[in-house]
Scaffold this motif. Structure first.
Motif, PDB file in Angstrom:
ATOM      1  N   ALA A   1     -30.539  14.636 -21.845  1.00  0.00           N
ATOM      2  CA  ALA A   1     -30.966  15.273 -20.593  1.00  0.00           C
ATOM      3  C   ALA A   1     -30.613  14.404 -19.392  1.00  0.00           C
ATOM      4  N   SER A   2     -30.841  13.091 -19.525  1.00  0.00           N
ATOM      5  CA  SER A   2     -30.525  12.199 -18.399  1.00  0.00           C
ATOM      6  C   SER A   2     -29.018  12.132 -18.165  1.00  0.00           C
ATOM      7  N   VAL A   3     -28.231  12.091 -19.257  1.00  0.00           N
ATOM      8  CA  VAL A   3     -26.763  12.043 -19.117  1.00  0.00           C
ATOM      9  C   VAL A   3     -26.245  13.306 -18.451  1.00  0.00           C
ATOM     10  N   LEU A   4     -26.706  14.455 -18.917  1.00  0.00           N
ATOM     11  CA  LEU A   4     -26.221  15.729 -18.369  1.00  0.00           C
ATOM     12  C   LEU A   4     -26.688  15.943 -16.931  1.00  0.00           C
ATOM     13  N   PHE A   5     -27.875  15.428 -16.600  1.00  0.00           N
ATOM     14  CA  PHE A   5     -28.348  15.515 -15.219  1.00  0.00           C
ATOM     15  C   PHE A   5     -27.425  14.701 -14.302  1.00  0.00           C
ATOM     16  N   ILE A   6     -27.015  13.526 -14.779  1.00  0.00           N
ATOM     17  CA  ILE A   6     -26.090  12.700 -14.007  1.00  0.00           C
ATOM     18  C   ILE A   6     -24.751  13.416 -13.840  1.00  0.00           C
ATOM     19  N   VAL A   7     -24.250  14.016 -14.933  1.00  0.00           N
ATOM     20  CA  VAL A   7     -22.970  14.735 -14.870  1.00  0.00           C
ATOM     21  C   VAL A   7     -23.059  15.907 -13.892  1.00  0.00           C
ATOM     22  N   THR A   8     -24.177  16.627 -13.928  1.00  0.00           N
ATOM     23  CA  THR A   8     -24.371  17.769 -13.032  1.00  0.00           C
ATOM     24  C   THR A   8     -24.366  17.326 -11.574  1.00  0.00           C
ATOM     25  N   ALA A   9     -25.155  16.293 -11.271  1.00  0.00           N
ATOM     26  CA  ALA A   9     -25.228  15.810  -9.893  1.00  0.00           C
ATOM     27  C   ALA A   9     -23.892  15.226  -9.450  1.00  0.00           C
ATOM     28  N   ALA A  10     -23.229  14.511 -10.352  1.00  0.00           N
ATOM     29  CA  ALA A  10     -21.953  13.884  -9.998  1.00  0.00           C
ATOM     30  C   ALA A  10     -20.860  14.920  -9.778  1.00  0.00           C
ATOM     31  N   SER A  11     -20.935  16.040 -10.495  1.00  0.00           N
ATOM     32  CA  SER A  11     -19.887  17.056 -10.354  1.00  0.00           C
ATOM     33  C   SER A  11     -19.909  17.678  -8.960  1.00  0.00           C
ATOM     34  N   ILE A  12     -21.111  17.989  -8.438  1.00  0.00           N
ATOM     35  CA  ILE A  12     -21.183  18.567  -7.096  1.00  0.00           C
ATOM     36  C   ILE A  12     -20.862  17.504  -6.046  1.00  0.00           C
ATOM     37  N   PHE A  13     -21.282  16.264  -6.292  1.00  0.00           N
ATOM     38  CA  PHE A  13     -21.005  15.170  -5.356  1.00  0.00           C
ATOM     39  C   PHE A  13     -19.495  14.923  -5.273  1.00  0.00           C
ATOM     40  N   ALA A  14     -18.833  14.869  -6.435  1.00  0.00           N
ATOM     41  CA  ALA A  14     -17.380  14.634  -6.461  1.00  0.00           C
ATOM     42  C   ALA A  14     -16.639  15.794  -5.795  1.00  0.00           C
ATOM     43  N   TRP A  15     -17.114  17.012  -6.018  1.00  0.00           N
ATOM     44  CA  TRP A  15     -16.469  18.176  -5.403  1.00  0.00           C
ATOM     45  C   TRP A  15     -16.571  18.100  -3.879  1.00  0.00           C
ATOM     46  N   LEU A  16     -17.756  17.708  -3.376  1.00  0.00           N
ATOM     47  CA  LEU A  16     -17.938  17.604  -1.925  1.00  0.00           C
ATOM     48  C   LEU A  16     -17.112  16.454  -1.348  1.00  0.00           C
ATOM     49  N   LEU A  17     -16.924  15.385  -2.124  1.00  0.00           N
ATOM     50  CA  LEU A  17     -16.046  14.308  -1.663  1.00  0.00           C
ATOM     51  C   LEU A  17     -14.622  14.819  -1.477  1.00  0.00           C
TER      52      LEU A  17
END
Length: 468
Positions: free
Chosen positions: A316-332
Protein backbone atom coordinates in the motif's frame (compact mmCIF):
# COMPACT_ATOMS: atom_id res chain seq x y z
CA UNK A 1 6.95 25.00 -12.02
CA UNK A 2 8.27 27.07 -9.10
CA UNK A 3 5.09 26.47 -7.11
CA UNK A 4 5.15 22.73 -7.80
CA UNK A 5 8.80 22.11 -6.92
CA UNK A 6 8.96 24.78 -4.21
CA UNK A 7 5.93 23.54 -2.29
CA UNK A 8 7.17 19.93 -2.57
CA UNK A 9 10.58 20.86 -1.11
CA UNK A 10 8.93 22.98 1.60
CA UNK A 11 6.73 20.08 2.70
CA UNK A 12 9.75 17.77 2.72
CA UNK A 13 11.74 20.17 4.89
CA UNK A 14 9.03 20.28 7.56
CA UNK A 15 8.93 16.49 7.72
CA UNK A 16 5.88 15.64 5.60
CA UNK A 17 6.15 12.10 4.12
CA UNK A 18 7.38 12.04 0.52
CA UNK A 19 4.18 10.67 -1.03
CA UNK A 20 1.95 13.19 0.76
CA UNK A 21 4.33 16.04 -0.12
CA UNK A 22 4.13 15.14 -3.81
CA UNK A 23 0.34 14.71 -3.73
CA UNK A 24 -0.34 18.03 -1.94
CA UNK A 25 2.16 19.94 -4.11
CA UNK A 26 0.45 18.53 -7.22
CA UNK A 27 -2.97 19.48 -5.87
CA UNK A 28 -1.84 23.05 -5.14
CA UNK A 29 -0.45 23.38 -8.66
CA UNK A 30 -3.69 22.11 -10.20
CA UNK A 31 -5.82 24.48 -8.11
CA UNK A 32 -3.73 27.59 -8.80
CA UNK A 33 -3.02 27.04 -12.50
CA UNK A 34 -5.93 24.86 -13.62
CA UNK A 35 -3.76 23.00 -16.12
CA UNK A 36 -6.17 20.06 -16.27
CA UNK A 37 -9.67 19.15 -15.08
CA UNK A 38 -9.91 17.19 -11.85
CA UNK A 39 -11.01 14.07 -13.72
CA UNK A 40 -7.83 14.13 -15.85
CA UNK A 41 -5.65 14.35 -12.74
CA UNK A 42 -7.52 11.43 -11.18
CA UNK A 43 -7.09 9.40 -14.36
CA UNK A 44 -3.35 10.10 -14.38
CA UNK A 45 -3.04 8.91 -10.78
CA UNK A 46 -4.98 5.71 -11.50
CA UNK A 47 -2.97 5.09 -14.68
CA UNK A 48 0.19 5.28 -12.57
CA UNK A 49 -0.68 2.03 -10.78
CA UNK A 50 -2.85 0.38 -13.44
CA UNK A 51 -0.02 -1.69 -14.87
CA UNK A 52 0.48 -5.45 -15.24
CA UNK A 53 4.22 -5.33 -14.32
CA UNK A 54 3.30 -3.67 -11.01
CA UNK A 55 1.55 -6.89 -9.99
CA UNK A 56 5.05 -8.23 -9.37
CA UNK A 57 5.55 -5.76 -6.51
CA UNK A 58 3.26 -7.34 -3.87
CA UNK A 59 4.31 -10.86 -4.82
CA UNK A 60 8.05 -10.17 -4.53
CA UNK A 61 7.46 -8.39 -1.21
CA UNK A 62 5.41 -11.36 0.00
CA UNK A 63 8.09 -13.83 -1.16
CA UNK A 64 10.74 -11.97 0.85
CA UNK A 65 8.51 -11.90 3.94
CA UNK A 66 7.72 -15.60 3.61
CA UNK A 67 11.41 -16.48 3.25
CA UNK A 68 12.12 -14.67 6.52
CA UNK A 69 9.17 -16.33 8.25
CA UNK A 70 10.13 -19.81 6.98
CA UNK A 71 13.59 -19.55 8.55
CA UNK A 72 15.32 -19.71 5.18
CA UNK A 73 17.66 -16.89 6.23
CA UNK A 74 19.20 -19.09 8.95
CA UNK A 75 19.89 -21.87 6.44
CA UNK A 76 21.45 -19.45 3.98
CA UNK A 77 23.66 -18.11 6.77
CA UNK A 78 24.80 -21.62 7.77
CA UNK A 79 25.60 -22.41 4.12
CA UNK A 80 27.62 -19.19 3.74
CA UNK A 81 29.58 -19.98 6.92
CA UNK A 82 30.53 -23.39 5.51
CA UNK A 83 31.52 -21.83 2.19
CA UNK A 84 33.61 -18.79 3.24
CA UNK A 85 33.65 -18.65 7.06
CA UNK A 86 37.20 -20.05 7.14
CA UNK A 87 38.63 -17.04 5.27
CA UNK A 88 40.20 -14.06 7.03
CA UNK A 89 37.37 -11.80 8.13
CA UNK A 90 35.18 -14.88 7.76
CA UNK A 91 31.88 -13.56 9.07
CA UNK A 92 32.23 -10.36 7.04
CA UNK A 93 32.66 -12.53 3.93
CA UNK A 94 29.68 -14.62 5.09
CA UNK A 95 27.69 -11.39 5.36
CA UNK A 96 28.33 -10.60 1.69
CA UNK A 97 27.72 -14.11 0.35
CA UNK A 98 24.53 -14.41 2.42
CA UNK A 99 23.25 -11.14 0.99
CA UNK A 100 24.03 -12.30 -2.57
CA UNK A 101 21.95 -15.45 -2.05
CA UNK A 102 19.11 -13.67 -0.25
CA UNK A 103 18.99 -10.96 -2.92
CA UNK A 104 17.87 -13.65 -5.37
CA UNK A 105 14.72 -14.04 -3.28
CA UNK A 106 13.68 -10.66 -1.89
CA UNK A 107 14.52 -8.02 -4.51
CA UNK A 108 14.78 -5.20 -1.95
CA UNK A 109 17.61 -3.76 0.13
CA UNK A 110 15.34 -3.30 3.14
CA UNK A 111 14.31 -6.97 3.20
CA UNK A 112 17.98 -7.93 3.05
CA UNK A 113 18.99 -5.56 5.86
CA UNK A 114 16.06 -6.45 8.11
CA UNK A 115 16.13 -10.20 7.33
CA UNK A 116 19.51 -11.87 7.02
CA UNK A 117 21.23 -8.63 8.13
CA UNK A 118 19.81 -9.06 11.63
CA UNK A 119 21.39 -12.51 11.93
CA UNK A 120 24.70 -11.33 10.48
CA UNK A 121 25.14 -8.34 12.78
CA UNK A 122 24.41 -10.41 15.89
CA UNK A 123 26.85 -13.15 14.81
CA UNK A 124 29.63 -10.67 14.04
CA UNK A 125 29.18 -8.93 17.41
CA UNK A 126 29.21 -12.30 19.23
CA UNK A 127 32.49 -13.20 17.51
CA UNK A 128 34.18 -10.01 18.69
CA UNK A 129 33.88 -7.82 15.59
CA UNK A 130 33.38 -4.10 16.29
CA UNK A 131 29.71 -3.25 15.89
CA UNK A 132 30.70 -0.50 13.43
CA UNK A 133 32.32 -3.07 11.13
CA UNK A 134 29.27 -5.34 11.35
CA UNK A 135 26.90 -2.49 10.48
CA UNK A 136 29.10 -1.17 7.66
CA UNK A 137 29.49 -4.45 5.77
CA UNK A 138 25.79 -5.28 6.28
CA UNK A 139 24.76 -1.91 4.82
CA UNK A 140 27.06 -2.29 1.81
CA UNK A 141 25.97 -5.86 1.07
CA UNK A 142 22.28 -4.91 1.40
CA UNK A 143 22.62 -2.78 -1.76
CA UNK A 144 23.07 -6.02 -3.72
CA UNK A 145 19.38 -6.87 -3.16
CA UNK A 146 17.97 -4.70 -5.96
CA UNK A 147 20.92 -5.32 -8.34
CA UNK A 148 20.69 -9.12 -8.57
CA UNK A 149 17.38 -10.33 -10.00
CA UNK A 150 14.59 -10.18 -8.98
CA UNK A 151 14.48 -6.47 -8.20
CA UNK A 152 11.55 -4.23 -7.25
CA UNK A 153 13.28 -1.03 -8.48
CA UNK A 154 13.85 -2.73 -11.85
CA UNK A 155 10.13 -3.51 -12.05
CA UNK A 156 9.21 0.13 -11.39
CA UNK A 157 11.90 1.44 -13.76
CA UNK A 158 10.89 -1.00 -16.50
CA UNK A 159 7.28 0.12 -16.23
CA UNK A 160 8.16 3.84 -16.25
CA UNK A 161 10.75 3.60 -19.07
CA UNK A 162 8.86 0.99 -21.13
CA UNK A 163 11.91 -1.30 -20.99
CA UNK A 164 11.92 -5.10 -20.81
CA UNK A 165 11.99 -6.10 -17.13
CA UNK A 166 13.51 -9.44 -18.13
CA UNK A 167 16.39 -7.59 -19.84
CA UNK A 168 16.91 -5.49 -16.70
CA UNK A 169 16.98 -8.62 -14.54
CA UNK A 170 19.63 -10.24 -16.74
CA UNK A 171 21.59 -6.96 -16.94
CA UNK A 172 21.94 -6.92 -13.15
CA UNK A 173 23.82 -10.22 -12.86
CA UNK A 174 27.33 -9.18 -13.98
CA UNK A 175 27.23 -5.81 -12.14
CA UNK A 176 26.12 -7.72 -9.04
CA UNK A 177 29.10 -10.06 -9.38
CA UNK A 178 31.45 -7.08 -9.80
CA UNK A 179 30.02 -5.44 -6.66
CA UNK A 180 30.36 -8.70 -4.72
CA UNK A 181 34.01 -9.10 -5.75
CA UNK A 182 34.83 -5.51 -4.76
CA UNK A 183 33.16 -5.91 -1.37
CA UNK A 184 34.96 -9.18 -0.67
CA UNK A 185 38.28 -7.54 -1.63
CA UNK A 186 37.48 -4.70 0.79
CA UNK A 187 36.90 -7.25 3.56
CA UNK A 188 40.30 -8.82 2.82
CA UNK A 189 41.98 -5.41 3.12
CA UNK A 190 40.19 -4.68 6.41
CA UNK A 191 41.04 -8.16 7.70
CA UNK A 192 44.79 -7.71 7.13
CA UNK A 193 44.77 -4.15 8.44
CA UNK A 194 42.76 -4.87 11.61
CA UNK A 195 43.93 -8.40 12.28
CA UNK A 196 40.65 -10.19 11.68
CA UNK A 197 41.03 -13.94 11.60
CA UNK A 198 38.80 -16.73 10.37
CA UNK A 199 35.60 -17.48 12.27
CA UNK A 200 35.13 -21.13 11.39
CA UNK A 201 37.78 -23.84 11.17
CA UNK A 202 38.75 -24.96 7.70
CA UNK A 203 36.98 -28.29 7.40
CA UNK A 204 37.35 -29.97 4.04
CA UNK A 205 34.20 -31.99 4.67
CA UNK A 206 32.03 -28.90 5.31
CA UNK A 207 33.51 -27.07 2.34
CA UNK A 208 32.98 -30.07 0.06
CA UNK A 209 29.41 -30.38 1.34
CA UNK A 210 28.72 -26.71 0.56
CA UNK A 211 30.36 -27.13 -2.85
CA UNK A 212 28.22 -30.20 -3.51
CA UNK A 213 25.10 -28.15 -2.75
CA UNK A 214 26.17 -25.57 -5.33
CA UNK A 215 26.83 -28.32 -7.89
CA UNK A 216 23.42 -29.90 -7.23
CA UNK A 217 21.66 -26.56 -7.70
CA UNK A 218 23.58 -25.70 -10.89
CA UNK A 219 22.95 -29.16 -12.30
CA UNK A 220 19.18 -28.60 -12.21
CA UNK A 221 19.02 -26.52 -15.44
CA UNK A 222 21.41 -28.96 -17.11
CA UNK A 223 19.20 -31.90 -16.13
CA UNK A 224 16.14 -30.14 -17.55
CA UNK A 225 18.01 -29.42 -20.80
CA UNK A 226 19.17 -33.05 -21.16
CA UNK A 227 15.69 -34.43 -20.48
CA UNK A 228 14.22 -32.09 -23.08
CA UNK A 229 16.95 -33.10 -25.53
CA UNK A 230 15.87 -36.71 -24.95
CA UNK A 231 12.43 -35.82 -26.29
CA UNK A 232 10.47 -35.06 -23.12
CA UNK A 233 8.24 -32.01 -22.96
CA UNK A 234 9.41 -29.05 -20.90
CA UNK A 235 6.80 -29.58 -18.15
CA UNK A 236 7.69 -33.26 -17.72
CA UNK A 237 11.43 -32.49 -17.78
CA UNK A 238 11.07 -29.84 -15.08
CA UNK A 239 8.87 -32.12 -12.98
CA UNK A 240 11.32 -35.03 -13.15
CA UNK A 241 14.29 -32.76 -12.35
CA UNK A 242 12.43 -31.34 -9.34
CA UNK A 243 11.57 -34.83 -8.06
CA UNK A 244 15.22 -35.86 -8.36
CA UNK A 245 16.26 -32.70 -6.52
CA UNK A 246 13.78 -33.33 -3.71
CA UNK A 247 15.00 -36.93 -3.37
CA UNK A 248 18.62 -35.77 -3.10
CA UNK A 249 17.70 -33.05 -0.62
CA UNK A 250 15.78 -35.45 1.66
CA UNK A 251 18.45 -38.17 1.43
CA UNK A 252 21.49 -36.00 2.14
CA UNK A 253 19.64 -33.44 4.32
CA UNK A 254 21.31 -30.49 2.62
CA UNK A 255 21.15 -27.26 4.61
CA UNK A 256 20.32 -24.81 1.81
CA UNK A 257 19.79 -26.55 -1.56
CA UNK A 258 16.09 -25.76 -1.74
CA UNK A 259 16.68 -22.15 -0.66
CA UNK A 260 19.44 -21.78 -3.28
CA UNK A 261 17.01 -23.03 -5.90
CA UNK A 262 14.89 -19.86 -5.62
CA UNK A 263 17.05 -17.63 -7.87
CA UNK A 264 17.66 -20.58 -10.22
CA UNK A 265 13.91 -21.13 -10.67
CA UNK A 266 13.25 -17.40 -11.17
CA UNK A 267 16.12 -16.63 -13.53
CA UNK A 268 15.95 -19.98 -15.33
CA UNK A 269 12.19 -19.73 -15.69
CA UNK A 270 12.36 -16.28 -17.27
CA UNK A 271 15.30 -17.26 -19.49
CA UNK A 272 13.58 -20.39 -20.80
CA UNK A 273 10.28 -18.60 -21.27
CA UNK A 274 8.33 -20.49 -18.59
CA UNK A 275 6.96 -17.26 -17.20
CA UNK A 276 7.20 -13.47 -17.45
CA UNK A 277 8.89 -11.43 -14.68
CA UNK A 278 5.46 -10.76 -13.18
CA UNK A 279 4.60 -14.45 -13.19
CA UNK A 280 8.05 -15.14 -11.72
CA UNK A 281 6.97 -13.18 -8.66
CA UNK A 282 4.02 -15.56 -8.20
CA UNK A 283 6.38 -18.52 -8.66
CA UNK A 284 8.61 -17.09 -5.91
CA UNK A 285 5.64 -16.94 -3.53
CA UNK A 286 4.58 -20.52 -4.34
CA UNK A 287 8.14 -21.77 -3.82
CA UNK A 288 8.37 -19.86 -0.51
CA UNK A 289 5.11 -21.48 0.66
CA UNK A 290 6.41 -24.91 -0.35
CA UNK A 291 9.62 -24.41 1.65
CA UNK A 292 7.88 -23.03 4.73
CA UNK A 293 4.86 -25.35 4.87
CA UNK A 294 6.11 -28.59 3.28
CA UNK A 295 9.90 -28.93 3.16
CA UNK A 296 11.09 -27.19 6.33
CA UNK A 297 7.70 -27.05 8.14
CA UNK A 298 8.76 -23.92 9.99
CA UNK A 299 5.82 -21.78 8.94
CA UNK A 300 2.52 -21.68 10.79
CA UNK A 301 -0.75 -20.23 9.55
CA UNK A 302 -0.37 -17.46 12.14
CA UNK A 303 3.05 -16.48 10.77
CA UNK A 304 1.68 -16.77 7.23
CA UNK A 305 -1.12 -14.35 8.13
CA UNK A 306 1.39 -11.97 9.72
CA UNK A 307 3.57 -12.02 6.59
CA UNK A 308 0.51 -11.37 4.44
CA UNK A 309 -0.56 -8.34 6.49
CA UNK A 310 3.03 -6.99 6.45
CA UNK A 311 2.97 -7.36 2.66
CA UNK A 312 -0.34 -5.52 2.37
CA UNK A 313 1.02 -2.64 4.46
CA UNK A 314 4.26 -2.38 2.47
CA UNK A 315 2.51 -2.72 -0.90
CA UNK A 316 0.00 0.00 0.00
CA UNK A 317 2.80 2.42 0.86
CA UNK A 318 4.71 1.59 -2.36
CA UNK A 319 1.65 2.01 -4.57
CA UNK A 320 0.69 5.24 -2.81
CA UNK A 321 4.15 6.60 -3.61
CA UNK A 322 3.83 5.46 -7.25
CA UNK A 323 0.40 7.09 -7.52
CA UNK A 324 1.56 10.41 -6.08
CA UNK A 325 4.78 10.34 -8.10
CA UNK A 326 2.94 9.65 -11.36
CA UNK A 327 0.82 12.82 -11.13
CA UNK A 328 3.81 14.83 -9.85
CA UNK A 329 6.02 13.64 -12.75
CA UNK A 330 3.24 14.37 -15.25
CA UNK A 331 2.87 17.93 -13.93
CA UNK A 332 6.65 18.40 -14.12
CA UNK A 333 6.39 17.49 -17.79
CA UNK A 334 3.37 19.75 -18.35
CA UNK A 335 5.13 22.66 -16.61
CA UNK A 336 8.11 22.27 -18.98
CA UNK A 337 10.45 21.34 -16.11
CA UNK A 338 11.78 18.41 -18.14
CA UNK A 339 12.49 20.69 -21.10
CA UNK A 340 14.21 23.27 -18.87
CA UNK A 341 16.44 20.58 -17.34
CA UNK A 342 17.19 19.19 -20.78
CA UNK A 343 18.18 22.63 -22.09
CA UNK A 344 20.31 23.27 -19.00
CA UNK A 345 22.24 20.01 -19.37
CA UNK A 346 22.69 20.42 -23.12
CA UNK A 347 24.05 23.92 -22.52
CA UNK A 348 26.71 22.41 -20.25
CA UNK A 349 27.74 19.44 -22.40
CA UNK A 350 26.94 17.42 -25.49
CA UNK A 351 29.25 14.57 -24.45
CA UNK A 352 27.40 11.52 -23.17
CA UNK A 353 30.14 10.60 -20.65
CA UNK A 354 30.05 14.05 -19.09
CA UNK A 355 26.25 13.78 -19.08
CA UNK A 356 26.45 10.45 -17.23
CA UNK A 357 28.81 11.98 -14.68
CA UNK A 358 26.41 14.88 -14.07
CA UNK A 359 23.42 12.55 -13.82
CA UNK A 360 25.29 10.38 -11.32
CA UNK A 361 25.87 13.42 -9.13
CA UNK A 362 22.21 14.42 -9.47
CA UNK A 363 20.90 10.97 -8.56
CA UNK A 364 23.29 10.56 -5.63
CA UNK A 365 21.92 13.84 -4.28
CA UNK A 366 18.28 12.93 -4.96
CA UNK A 367 18.78 9.48 -3.42
CA UNK A 368 19.62 11.09 -0.08
CA UNK A 369 16.23 12.83 0.07
CA UNK A 370 13.72 10.75 -1.89
CA UNK A 371 12.39 7.23 -1.52
CA UNK A 372 13.72 4.92 -4.28
CA UNK A 373 10.33 4.31 -5.88
CA UNK A 374 9.43 8.01 -5.81
CA UNK A 375 12.81 8.99 -7.26
CA UNK A 376 12.49 6.51 -10.15
CA UNK A 377 8.91 7.60 -10.86
CA UNK A 378 9.89 11.29 -10.96
CA UNK A 379 13.29 11.13 -12.66
CA UNK A 380 12.61 8.63 -15.44
CA UNK A 381 10.10 10.78 -17.40
CA UNK A 382 12.45 13.77 -17.06
CA UNK A 383 15.79 12.10 -17.86
CA UNK A 384 14.81 9.35 -20.30
CA UNK A 385 14.40 11.68 -23.34
CA UNK A 386 17.93 12.97 -22.69
CA UNK A 387 19.25 9.43 -22.24
CA UNK A 388 17.86 8.45 -25.64
CA UNK A 389 19.14 11.68 -27.22
CA UNK A 390 22.68 10.87 -26.05
CA UNK A 391 22.40 7.33 -27.43
CA UNK A 392 22.60 5.63 -24.02
CA UNK A 393 20.87 2.26 -23.73
CA UNK A 394 17.92 2.62 -21.31
CA UNK A 395 18.76 -0.78 -19.77
CA UNK A 396 22.26 0.48 -18.96
CA UNK A 397 20.78 3.67 -17.54
CA UNK A 398 18.39 1.62 -15.37
CA UNK A 399 21.35 -0.07 -13.66
CA UNK A 400 23.07 3.28 -13.13
CA UNK A 401 19.94 4.85 -11.64
CA UNK A 402 19.19 1.90 -9.36
CA UNK A 403 22.74 1.70 -7.95
CA UNK A 404 22.81 5.45 -7.31
CA UNK A 405 19.54 5.26 -5.42
CA UNK A 406 20.73 2.21 -3.45
CA UNK A 407 23.73 4.23 -2.28
CA UNK A 408 21.23 6.92 -1.29
CA UNK A 409 19.58 4.43 1.06
CA UNK A 410 22.76 4.50 3.18
CA UNK A 411 22.72 8.27 3.74
CA UNK A 412 20.81 10.62 6.01
CA UNK A 413 18.34 12.26 6.07
CA UNK A 414 16.04 9.63 4.49
CA UNK A 415 18.22 6.54 4.01
CA UNK A 416 15.91 3.72 5.06
CA UNK A 417 18.66 1.04 5.28
CA UNK A 418 20.56 3.43 7.55
CA UNK A 419 17.61 3.67 9.94
CA UNK A 420 16.85 -0.06 9.86
CA UNK A 421 20.45 -0.97 10.74
CA UNK A 422 20.60 1.75 13.37
CA UNK A 423 17.61 0.14 15.08
CA UNK A 424 18.90 -3.42 14.65
CA UNK A 425 22.39 -2.60 16.00
CA UNK A 426 21.07 -0.19 18.65
CA UNK A 427 23.40 2.57 17.47
CA UNK A 428 22.72 6.25 16.98
CA UNK A 429 22.07 7.38 13.41
CA UNK A 430 25.26 9.47 13.54
CA UNK A 431 27.44 6.52 14.58
CA UNK A 432 25.75 4.25 12.03
CA UNK A 433 26.48 6.80 9.30
CA UNK A 434 30.17 6.94 10.26
CA UNK A 435 30.31 3.12 10.28
CA UNK A 436 28.97 2.98 6.72
CA UNK A 437 31.30 5.61 5.21
CA UNK A 438 34.36 3.34 4.55
CA UNK A 439 32.15 0.80 2.79
CA UNK A 440 30.99 3.42 0.30
CA UNK A 441 34.39 3.15 -1.43
CA UNK A 442 33.71 -0.23 -3.16
CA UNK A 443 30.20 0.97 -4.02
CA UNK A 444 31.53 4.11 -5.73
CA UNK A 445 34.18 2.08 -7.58
CA UNK A 446 31.42 -0.27 -8.79
CA UNK A 447 29.28 2.73 -9.80
CA UNK A 448 32.11 4.17 -11.91
CA UNK A 449 32.76 0.80 -13.58
CA UNK A 450 29.08 0.21 -14.34
CA UNK A 451 28.64 3.77 -15.63
CA UNK A 452 31.67 3.99 -17.90
CA UNK A 453 32.00 0.34 -18.99
CA UNK A 454 28.52 -0.37 -20.45
CA UNK A 455 29.48 -3.90 -21.55
CA UNK A 456 29.43 -5.02 -17.90
CA UNK A 457 25.70 -4.35 -17.92
CA UNK A 458 24.75 -5.04 -21.53
CA UNK A 459 26.81 -8.11 -22.46
CA UNK A 460 24.54 -10.75 -20.90
CA UNK A 461 21.16 -9.42 -22.14
CA UNK A 462 22.68 -8.97 -25.63
CA UNK A 463 24.01 -12.53 -25.65
CA UNK A 464 20.55 -13.76 -24.65
CA UNK A 465 18.88 -11.74 -27.39
CA UNK A 466 16.89 -9.59 -24.97
CA UNK A 467 18.26 -6.32 -26.37
CA UNK A 468 20.03 -5.37 -29.58
Amino acid sequence: MLLLVGSFLAFMLVGVPVAIAMAVASLLYLVFYGVAPDIIAAQRMIAGVESFPLLAVPFFILAGNLMNTAGVTGRIYAFAVALVGWMKGGLAQVNIIGSVIFSGMSGTALADAAGIGTIEIKAMKDHGYPVDAAVGVTAASATLGPIFPPSLPFVIYGMMANVSIGALFMAGILPGIVMTALMMLTVVLFAYRRGWGSDAPFERRRLLSAGLEVVVVLSFPLAVYLLMAAGLSMNIAVGLALLALLALDWHFDFSAVMALMTPVILIGGMTMGWFTPTEAAVAAVLWSLFLGLVRYRTMTFASLARSTFDTIETTASVLFIVTAASIFAWLLTVSQAAQLLSDAILSITTNKWVFLLLVNLLMLFVGCFLDTIAAISILVPILLPLVLKFGIDPVHFGLIMTLNLMIGLLHPPLGMVLFVLSRVARLSVERTTMAILPWLVPLFVALLLITFVPSITLWLPKEMGLIR
